[in-house]
Write a protein that holds these residues in place. Structure first.
Motif, PDB file in Angstrom:
ATOM      1  N   VAL A 117       0.905  -0.926   0.171  1.00  0.00           N
ATOM      2  CA  VAL A 117       0.133  -0.047   0.203  1.00  0.00           C
ATOM      3  C   VAL A 117       0.551   0.491  -0.287  1.00  0.00           C
ATOM      4  N   TRP A 118       1.365   1.578   0.793  1.00  0.00           N
ATOM      5  CA  TRP A 118       2.577   2.195   1.680  1.00  0.00           C
ATOM      6  C   TRP A 118       3.947   2.066   1.273  1.00  0.00           C
ATOM      7  N   ASN A 119       4.409   2.349   0.060  1.00  0.00           N
ATOM      8  CA  ASN A 119       5.510   1.627  -0.585  1.00  0.00           C
ATOM      9  C   ASN A 119       6.522   2.001  -1.562  1.00  0.00           C
ATOM     10  N   ARG A 120       6.796   3.264  -0.236  1.00  0.00           N
ATOM     11  CA  ARG A 120       7.862   4.177  -1.272  1.00  0.00           C
ATOM     12  C   ARG A 120       9.321   3.766  -0.160  1.00  0.00           C
ATOM     13  N   MET A 121       8.865   3.223   1.182  1.00  0.00           N
ATOM     14  CA  MET A 121      10.329   2.958   1.628  1.00  0.00           C
ATOM     15  C   MET A 121      11.469   2.095   0.615  1.00  0.00           C
ATOM     16  N   LYS A 122      13.200   2.191   1.333  1.00  0.00           N
ATOM     17  CA  LYS A 122      13.761   1.720   1.086  1.00  0.00           C
ATOM     18  C   LYS A 122      13.420   0.005   1.189  1.00  0.00           C
ATOM     19  N   TRP A 123      13.078  -0.186   2.470  1.00  0.00           N
ATOM     20  CA  TRP A 123      14.018  -1.876   3.135  1.00  0.00           C
ATOM     21  C   TRP A 123      12.250  -1.665   3.457  1.00  0.00           C
ATOM     22  N   THR A 124      11.657  -3.061   3.921  1.00  0.00           N
ATOM     23  CA  THR A 124      10.584  -3.870   4.707  1.00  0.00           C
ATOM     24  C   THR A 124      11.382  -5.261   5.147  1.00  0.00           C
ATOM     25  N   PRO A 156      24.163   3.434  -0.551  1.00  0.00           N
ATOM     26  CA  PRO A 156      25.594   3.871  -1.515  1.00  0.00           C
ATOM     27  C   PRO A 156      26.707   4.363  -0.712  1.00  0.00           C
ATOM     28  N   GLU A 157      27.866   4.293  -1.619  1.00  0.00           N
ATOM     29  CA  GLU A 157      28.740   5.039  -0.345  1.00  0.00           C
ATOM     30  C   GLU A 157      28.557   6.428   0.295  1.00  0.00           C
ATOM     31  N   GLY A 158      29.224   6.369   2.157  1.00  0.00           N
ATOM     32  CA  GLY A 158      28.531   7.122   2.538  1.00  0.00           C
ATOM     33  C   GLY A 158      27.568   7.584   3.143  1.00  0.00           C
ATOM     34  N   SER A 159      26.506   6.618   2.876  1.00  0.00           N
ATOM     35  CA  SER A 159      25.412   6.290   2.943  1.00  0.00           C
ATOM     36  C   SER A 159      25.045   5.479   5.018  1.00  0.00           C
ATOM     37  N   PHE A 160      24.127   5.925   5.512  1.00  0.00           N
ATOM     38  CA  PHE A 160      24.413   5.388   6.727  1.00  0.00           C
ATOM     39  C   PHE A 160      23.378   4.772   7.978  1.00  0.00           C
ATOM     40  N   LEU A 161      22.949   4.374   9.045  1.00  0.00           N
ATOM     41  CA  LEU A 161      21.959   3.982   9.670  1.00  0.00           C
ATOM     42  C   LEU A 161      21.817   3.964  10.525  1.00  0.00           C
ATOM     43  N   ALA A 162      20.884   4.725  10.934  1.00  0.00           N
ATOM     44  CA  ALA A 162      20.602   4.928  12.378  1.00  0.00           C
ATOM     45  C   ALA A 162      18.968   5.108  13.116  1.00  0.00           C
ATOM     46  N   THR A 163      18.976   5.223  14.392  1.00  0.00           N
ATOM     47  CA  THR A 163      17.914   4.711  15.291  1.00  0.00           C
ATOM     48  C   THR A 163      17.901   5.624  16.143  1.00  0.00           C
ATOM     49  N   VAL A 164      15.986   5.910  16.433  1.00  0.00           N
ATOM     50  CA  VAL A 164      15.980   6.831  17.857  1.00  0.00           C
ATOM     51  C   VAL A 164      16.827   5.630  18.970  1.00  0.00           C
ATOM     52  N   SER A 183      21.194   6.009  18.250  1.00  0.00           N
ATOM     53  CA  SER A 183      22.184   4.697  17.678  1.00  0.00           C
ATOM     54  C   SER A 183      23.077   5.222  16.348  1.00  0.00           C
ATOM     55  N   ILE A 184      23.866   5.543  16.064  1.00  0.00           N
ATOM     56  CA  ILE A 184      24.453   5.009  14.341  1.00  0.00           C
ATOM     57  C   ILE A 184      24.138   3.731  14.844  1.00  0.00           C
ATOM     58  N   ARG A 185      24.167   2.350  13.990  1.00  0.00           N
ATOM     59  CA  ARG A 185      23.802   2.045  13.359  1.00  0.00           C
ATOM     60  C   ARG A 185      25.206   0.679  12.793  1.00  0.00           C
ATOM     61  N   MET A 186      26.343   1.233  12.673  1.00  0.00           N
ATOM     62  CA  MET A 186      26.793   1.645  11.770  1.00  0.00           C
ATOM     63  C   MET A 186      28.634   0.762  12.582  1.00  0.00           C
ATOM     64  N   GLU A 187      28.764   0.171  12.712  1.00  0.00           N
ATOM     65  CA  GLU A 187      30.180  -0.627  13.521  1.00  0.00           C
ATOM     66  C   GLU A 187      31.596  -0.725  12.739  1.00  0.00           C
ATOM     67  N   GLN A 188      32.501  -0.904  13.919  1.00  0.00           N
ATOM     68  CA  GLN A 188      34.121  -0.142  12.874  1.00  0.00           C
ATOM     69  C   GLN A 188      34.112   0.836  12.444  1.00  0.00           C
ATOM     70  N   LYS A 189      33.850   1.789  12.764  1.00  0.00           N
ATOM     71  CA  LYS A 189      34.156   3.101  12.630  1.00  0.00           C
ATOM     72  C   LYS A 189      34.983   4.215  13.241  1.00  0.00           C
ATOM     73  N   SER A 190      35.467   4.780  12.411  1.00  0.00           N
ATOM     74  CA  SER A 190      36.733   6.070  13.492  1.00  0.00           C
ATOM     75  C   SER A 190      35.734   6.795  13.894  1.00  0.00           C
ATOM     76  N   TYR A 251      14.138   3.899  13.095  1.00  0.00           N
ATOM     77  CA  TYR A 251      15.633   3.143  11.386  1.00  0.00           C
ATOM     78  C   TYR A 251      15.065   4.629  10.688  1.00  0.00           C
ATOM     79  N   PHE A 252      15.702   4.887  10.279  1.00  0.00           N
ATOM     80  CA  PHE A 252      16.154   5.852   9.849  1.00  0.00           C
ATOM     81  C   PHE A 252      17.299   6.058   8.940  1.00  0.00           C
ATOM     82  N   TYR A 253      17.639   6.549   7.441  1.00  0.00           N
ATOM     83  CA  TYR A 253      18.781   6.184   6.926  1.00  0.00           C
ATOM     84  C   TYR A 253      19.182   7.821   6.086  1.00  0.00           C
ATOM     85  N   TYR A 254      20.566   7.585   6.132  1.00  0.00           N
ATOM     86  CA  TYR A 254      20.877   9.030   5.067  1.00  0.00           C
ATOM     87  C   TYR A 254      21.772   9.095   3.468  1.00  0.00           C
TER      88      TYR A 254
END
Length: 254
Positions: A117-124, A156-164, A183-190, A251-254
């Motif tokens: 129905v409302w299917n314009r999100m990146k991933w389900t 793509p490169e430079g993107s990331f996943l985060a969550t409230v 919380s940024i849901r990316m591991e092993q970053k500087s 969850y949201f992503y950049y």
């Protein structure tokens, strides 16, 4: 599924299969109980034609601490990726207990709306229902669900996943200037990389609460994808999702 102890003991894998319900078996090493969200328990699993070694631990926050301790949610980590119950191949799977929802259908309803129905999100996430037997005993009806991970979004490169995340218990956590816990849901970053992601989120908050927030060029539309946000809002409204109040699991992503 809700059962009294007497009726629960009468449920067998054969009876579940007779009514068309998928079955998953999990047998822990020496029958060890799964009582930690941190420490994994070594186990073996079997789900239709797939089987092998795995690890399992507790999952969730409020759901893990529920009074209904007979049926808790789990994180299953297979030693080798497998396409369980016809879903895409993966190592990590969430066994959602849905104890707060006696119908066990609200999450599936939300996924259905997001796909159809409302299917314009990146991933389900994909999910399948299965009767789960732990160490030979019926544990209940579970929703075997794909785990939310950055890799599955194909960003793509430079993107990331985060969550409230009000608990601030992940790899990198911070509070925005208005107090939203992220919380940024990316591991092993500087640290520099995490700080850059943090600043992107802070900039978005600044824009949303700026005097120009209605501006098409400088306002909220410059930092939020309108289509996916409207879809997310409507789905959470229709399913009465309590987590949507920006406390956890948003969850949201950049």
């Amino acid at each position: 599924m809700m059962f009294s102890n007497s009726s629960k003991n009468q449920i067998s894998p054969e009876k579940c299969e007779e009514i068309g319900l998928s079955v998953m078996h999990i047998d822990t090493m020496a029958g060890k109980k799964i009582n930690s969200k941190i420490n994994y328990v070594t186990a073996m699993y079997e789900a239709e034609e797939f089987s092998g070694s795995c690890k399992i631990r507790g999952h969730g926050n409020t759901t893990w601490q529920t009074r209904e301790l007979y049926k808790r949610p789990y994180l299953l980590k297979l030693n080798k990726s497998a396409p369980l119950f016809g879903m895409k191949q993966s190592k990590k799977w969430i066994l959602m207990a849905n104890t707060a929802d006696k119908t066990s259908l609200r999450n599936e309803y939300a996924y259905f709306l997001a796909r159809n129905v409302w299917n314009r999100m990146k991933w389900t996430p994909d999910a399948r229902f299965a009767a789960v037997f732990i160490n030979g005993k019926f544990n209940g009806l579970y929703q075997v669900t794909e785990k939310v991970e950055h890799e599955k979004l194909s960003l793509p490169e430079g993107s990331f996943l985060a969550t409230v995340n009000s608990r601030l218990n992940k790899e990198w956590n911070f509070r925005t200037q208005r107090g939203t816990k992220i919380s940024i849901r990316m591991e092993q970053k500087s640290e520099a990389e995490y700080k850059k992601m943090e600043q992107i989120i802070q900039n978005a908050e600044d824009v949303i609460f700026s005097p120009d927030f209605k501006s098409a060029e400088k306002g909220w539309q410059s930092v939020i994808d309108e289509d996916s946000f409207v879809d997310w809002y409507l789905i959470n409204e229709f399913t009465k999702n309590h987590d949507a109040k920006f406390q956890a699991s948003c969850y949201f992503y950049y």
